[in-house]
Design a protein around this motif. Structure first.
Motif, PDB file in Angstrom:
ATOM      1  N   MET A   1       0.896  -1.267   0.095  1.00  0.00           N
ATOM      2  CA  MET A   1      -0.238   0.128   0.110  1.00  0.00           C
ATOM      3  C   MET A   1       1.085   0.948   0.108  1.00  0.00           C
ATOM      4  O   MET A   1       0.491   2.242  -0.314  1.00  0.00           O
ATOM      5  N   ILE A   2       1.689   1.827   0.863  1.00  0.00           N
ATOM      6  CA  ILE A   2       3.144   2.502   0.592  1.00  0.00           C
ATOM      7  C   ILE A   2       2.934   2.915  -0.271  1.00  0.00           C
ATOM      8  O   ILE A   2       3.370   4.018  -0.865  1.00  0.00           O
ATOM      9  N   PRO A   3       3.848   2.501  -1.211  1.00  0.00           N
ATOM     10  CA  PRO A   3       4.401   2.465  -2.558  1.00  0.00           C
ATOM     11  C   PRO A   3       3.532   3.165  -3.025  1.00  0.00           C
ATOM     12  O   PRO A   3       3.788   4.056  -4.469  1.00  0.00           O
ATOM     13  N   ALA A   4       2.404   3.178  -3.131  1.00  0.00           N
ATOM     14  CA  ALA A   4       1.242   3.564  -4.555  1.00  0.00           C
ATOM     15  C   ALA A   4       0.592   4.818  -3.698  1.00  0.00           C
ATOM     16  O   ALA A   4      -0.571   5.478  -4.376  1.00  0.00           O
ATOM     17  N   LEU A   5       0.954   5.231  -2.759  1.00  0.00           N
ATOM     18  CA  LEU A   5       0.498   6.313  -2.328  1.00  0.00           C
ATOM     19  C   LEU A   5       1.065   7.259  -3.265  1.00  0.00           C
ATOM     20  O   LEU A   5       2.404   7.946  -3.414  1.00  0.00           O
ATOM     21  N   THR A   6       0.252   8.612  -3.735  1.00  0.00           N
ATOM     22  CA  THR A   6       0.570   9.787  -4.022  1.00  0.00           C
ATOM     23  C   THR A   6       0.686  11.006  -3.466  1.00  0.00           C
ATOM     24  O   THR A   6       0.700  11.090  -2.069  1.00  0.00           O
ATOM     25  N   ALA A   7       1.623  12.564  -3.851  1.00  0.00           N
ATOM     26  CA  ALA A   7       1.492  12.849  -3.329  1.00  0.00           C
ATOM     27  C   ALA A   7       0.837  13.730  -2.367  1.00  0.00           C
ATOM     28  O   ALA A   7       0.793  13.761  -0.970  1.00  0.00           O
ATOM     29  N   THR A   8      -0.221  13.803  -2.996  1.00  0.00           N
ATOM     30  CA  THR A   8      -1.688  14.028  -2.447  1.00  0.00           C
ATOM     31  C   THR A   8      -1.881  13.297  -0.861  1.00  0.00           C
ATOM     32  O   THR A   8      -2.287  14.408  -0.313  1.00  0.00           O
ATOM     33  N   VAL A   9      -2.145  12.676  -1.574  1.00  0.00           N
ATOM     34  CA  VAL A   9      -2.082  11.410  -0.565  1.00  0.00           C
ATOM     35  C   VAL A   9      -1.539  11.727   0.647  1.00  0.00           C
ATOM     36  O   VAL A   9      -2.163  11.528   2.364  1.00  0.00           O
ATOM     37  N   TRP A  10      -0.356  11.513   0.685  1.00  0.00           N
ATOM     38  CA  TRP A  10       0.269  12.132   1.642  1.00  0.00           C
ATOM     39  C   TRP A  10       0.735  13.284   2.228  1.00  0.00           C
ATOM     40  O   TRP A  10       0.771  13.178   3.544  1.00  0.00           O
ATOM     41  N   ILE A  11       0.132  14.041   1.524  1.00  0.00           N
ATOM     42  CA  ILE A  11      -0.105  15.565   2.710  1.00  0.00           C
ATOM     43  C   ILE A  11      -1.638  15.376   3.153  1.00  0.00           C
ATOM     44  O   ILE A  11      -1.375  16.125   4.273  1.00  0.00           O
ATOM     45  N   LEU A  12      -2.381  14.722   2.879  1.00  0.00           N
ATOM     46  CA  LEU A  12      -3.281  14.685   3.659  1.00  0.00           C
ATOM     47  C   LEU A  12      -3.425  14.044   4.240  1.00  0.00           C
ATOM     48  O   LEU A  12      -3.990  13.775   5.550  1.00  0.00           O
ATOM     49  N   LEU A  13      -2.619  12.597   4.608  1.00  0.00           N
ATOM     50  CA  LEU A  13      -2.138  12.179   5.635  1.00  0.00           C
ATOM     51  C   LEU A  13      -1.726  12.519   6.564  1.00  0.00           C
ATOM     52  O   LEU A  13      -1.538  12.719   8.141  1.00  0.00           O
ATOM     53  N   MET A  14      -0.632  13.723   6.278  1.00  0.00           N
ATOM     54  CA  MET A  14       0.073  14.524   7.141  1.00  0.00           C
ATOM     55  C   MET A  14      -0.879  15.883   8.312  1.00  0.00           C
ATOM     56  O   MET A  14      -0.288  15.703   9.027  1.00  0.00           O
ATOM     57  N   VAL A  15      -2.214  16.258   7.267  1.00  0.00           N
ATOM     58  CA  VAL A  15      -2.364  17.057   8.024  1.00  0.00           C
ATOM     59  C   VAL A  15      -3.486  16.263   9.184  1.00  0.00           C
ATOM     60  O   VAL A  15      -4.005  16.080  10.416  1.00  0.00           O
ATOM     61  N   VAL A  16      -4.009  14.825   8.411  1.00  0.00           N
ATOM     62  CA  VAL A  16      -4.564  14.139   9.442  1.00  0.00           C
ATOM     63  C   VAL A  16      -3.667  13.465  10.737  1.00  0.00           C
ATOM     64  O   VAL A  16      -4.305  14.064  11.908  1.00  0.00           O
ATOM     65  N   ALA A  17      -2.222  13.435  10.656  1.00  0.00           N
ATOM     66  CA  ALA A  17      -1.329  13.392  11.727  1.00  0.00           C
ATOM     67  C   ALA A  17      -1.344  15.158  12.611  1.00  0.00           C
ATOM     68  O   ALA A  17      -1.492  15.008  14.134  1.00  0.00           O
ATOM     69  N   ALA A  18      -0.675  16.561  12.197  1.00  0.00           N
ATOM     70  CA  ALA A  18      -1.484  16.772  12.917  1.00  0.00           C
ATOM     71  C   ALA A  18      -2.614  17.556  13.832  1.00  0.00           C
ATOM     72  O   ALA A  18      -2.974  18.022  14.934  1.00  0.00           O
ATOM     73  N   LEU A  19      -3.686  16.662  12.848  1.00  0.00           N
ATOM     74  CA  LEU A  19      -5.325  17.565  14.004  1.00  0.00           C
ATOM     75  C   LEU A  19      -5.328  16.155  14.207  1.00  0.00           C
ATOM     76  O   LEU A  19      -5.801  16.548  15.914  1.00  0.00           O
ATOM     77  N   CYS A  20      -4.736  14.698  14.374  1.00  0.00           N
ATOM     78  CA  CYS A  20      -4.745  14.277  15.677  1.00  0.00           C
ATOM     79  C   CYS A  20      -3.898  14.995  16.921  1.00  0.00           C
ATOM     80  O   CYS A  20      -4.551  14.253  18.746  1.00  0.00           O
ATOM     81  N   GLY A  21      -3.308  15.495  17.018  1.00  0.00           N
ATOM     82  CA  GLY A  21      -1.666  15.482  18.125  1.00  0.00           C
ATOM     83  C   GLY A  21      -2.888  16.861  17.999  1.00  0.00           C
ATOM     84  O   GLY A  21      -2.828  17.220  19.927  1.00  0.00           O
ATOM     85  N   ILE A  22      -3.004  18.056  17.652  1.00  0.00           N
ATOM     86  CA  ILE A  22      -3.619  18.976  18.586  1.00  0.00           C
ATOM     87  C   ILE A  22      -4.896  17.862  19.267  1.00  0.00           C
ATOM     88  O   ILE A  22      -5.947  18.692  20.247  1.00  0.00           O
ATOM     89  N   ALA A  23      -5.493  17.644  18.793  1.00  0.00           N
ATOM     90  CA  ALA A  23      -6.827  17.086  18.897  1.00  0.00           C
ATOM     91  C   ALA A  23      -6.367  16.254  20.718  1.00  0.00           C
ATOM     92  O   ALA A  23      -7.454  16.326  21.953  1.00  0.00           O
ATOM     93  N   LYS A  24      -5.686  16.045  20.987  1.00  0.00           N
ATOM     94  CA  LYS A  24      -5.196  15.568  21.979  1.00  0.00           C
ATOM     95  C   LYS A  24      -5.063  15.682  22.867  1.00  0.00           C
ATOM     96  O   LYS A  24      -4.806  16.010  24.460  1.00  0.00           O
ATOM     97  N   THR A  25      -4.541  17.607  23.230  1.00  0.00           N
ATOM     98  CA  THR A  25      -3.757  18.431  23.953  1.00  0.00           C
ATOM     99  C   THR A  25      -4.426  19.724  23.860  1.00  0.00           C
ATOM    100  O   THR A  25      -4.948  20.504  24.503  1.00  0.00           O
ATOM    101  N   ALA A  26      -5.963  19.675  22.980  1.00  0.00           N
ATOM    102  CA  ALA A  26      -6.337  20.967  22.636  1.00  0.00           C
ATOM    103  C   ALA A  26      -7.622  21.019  22.018  1.00  0.00           C
ATOM    104  O   ALA A  26      -8.586  21.615  23.172  1.00  0.00           O
ATOM    105  N   LEU A  27      -8.539  20.436  21.149  1.00  0.00           N
ATOM    106  CA  LEU A  27      -9.379  19.981  20.937  1.00  0.00           C
ATOM    107  C   LEU A  27     -10.272  19.129  20.550  1.00  0.00           C
ATOM    108  O   LEU A  27      -9.921  18.305  19.309  1.00  0.00           O
ATOM    109  N   PRO A  28     -10.634  18.188  21.357  1.00  0.00           N
ATOM    110  CA  PRO A  28     -10.444  16.827  20.949  1.00  0.00           C
ATOM    111  C   PRO A  28     -11.712  16.223  19.446  1.00  0.00           C
ATOM    112  O   PRO A  28     -11.160  15.648  19.623  1.00  0.00           O
ATOM    113  N   GLY A  29     -12.295  17.417  19.059  1.00  0.00           N
ATOM    114  CA  GLY A  29     -13.026  17.053  18.358  1.00  0.00           C
ATOM    115  C   GLY A  29     -12.112  16.922  16.818  1.00  0.00           C
ATOM    116  O   GLY A  29     -12.759  16.163  15.905  1.00  0.00           O
ATOM    117  N   ALA A  30     -10.928  17.551  16.720  1.00  0.00           N
ATOM    118  CA  ALA A  30     -10.275  17.433  15.552  1.00  0.00           C
ATOM    119  C   ALA A  30     -10.248  15.836  14.552  1.00  0.00           C
ATOM    120  O   ALA A  30     -10.059  16.085  14.607  1.00  0.00           O
TER     121      ALA A  30
END
Length: 262
Positions: A1-30
């Motif tokens: 699965m990993i090699p098949a991911l496009t640049a756009t998908v990777w960008i969105l996944l990093m946004v997802v990761a950022a939201l996960c971090g913020i959700a844990k310490t500031a805004l749970p709904g994120a």
């Protein structure tokens, strides 16, 4: 699965990761917004495994940041209902389709928002409303929120929704808002709740194939983004006013639930 991911998908996944971090310490709904984004770019079960690992990374920072702010008495009372919900959720994952799971969770979240808003409106009309507000993490909950039926309903739903789609955050947010926690007690209780729940979920997720070599790789690559965003969220939470915090949690819950109904 990993090699098949496009640049756009990777960008969105990093946004997802950022939201996960913020959700844990500031805004749970994120976190639920992160779940919705992740399901757009990955198959539902793979996204569930990847999100779980990102959230567990954020859990470590969150429990350290709010180690003195959690209401552990409330957490102990929620344990039986949550464990039952996790067990039902694990069974549901083996039987239900991805679409039916997503729609069910979206409908439950919107229903909980409506119930919470109705409860808060009723409480605001009571003459002793101010005395119902918690000043300390260990103070007793408001009667409606602290009752055994409420703990069974919210705890069971939290365990179920977090098991099937890592979407338990809005459920607990609505419950802890009803308990009238101040910002740090809210975040501390939420942090410890999901740290413990995610540890319980991990063996189920491995056995269901949600956590596998591909999702482990994604989780490891996303970990630095989760950590940086969690640290930023901790600073944000320290400056957030209660009157701003509560409406943001409610709005994020609604926004994150709507895409699940599609």
């Amino acid at each position: 699965m990993i090699p098949a991911l496009t640049a756009t998908v990777w960008i969105l996944l990093m946004v997802v990761a950022a939201l996960c971090g913020i959700a844990k310490t500031a805004l749970p709904g994120a976190a639920t917004i992160a779940v919705a984004l992740c399901t757009m770019v990955l198959p539902a079960k793979e996204s569930t495994g990847a999100i779980l690992l990102m959230l567990m990374t954020g859990d470590l920072l969150a429990v350290w940041s709010y180690r003195r702010d959690a209401d552990f008495r409330m957490l102990r009372r929620l344990v039986p209902a949550v464990l039952a919900g996790v067990g039902v959720g694990a069974l549901f994952l083996h039987l239900a389709s991805n679409d039916s799971t997503r729609r069910l969770i979206g409908a439950v979240l919107l229903l909980l928002v409506a119930v919470t808003l109705a409860q808060r409106r009723s409480a605001s009309r009571a003459p002793d409303d101010a005395s119902a507000t918690r000043e300390e993490p260990g103070a007793p909950a408001a009667p409606a929120a602290g009752s055994r039926p409420a703990r069974l309903i919210y705890g069971g739903l939290a365990g179920f929704t977090t098991m099937v789609a890592n979407a338990g955050g809005p459920v607990t947010s609505m419950y802890f808002l009803a308990c009238r926690y101040p910002v740090k007690a809210f975040l501390g209780t939420t942090a410890w709740f999901f740290f413990l729940v995610n540890l319980v979920k991990l063996p189920f997720s491995v056995s269901a194939g949600l956590v596998n070599p591909a999702t482990l790789t994604l989780g490891a690559l996303a970990a630095p983004v989760v950590i940086v965003s969690a640290l930023a969220g901790r600073r944000l939470a320290g400056r957030m006013d209660q009157r701003v915090f509560e409406p943001i949690v409610i709005v994020l819950t609604i926004v994150s639930a709507l895409p699940l109904l599609r």
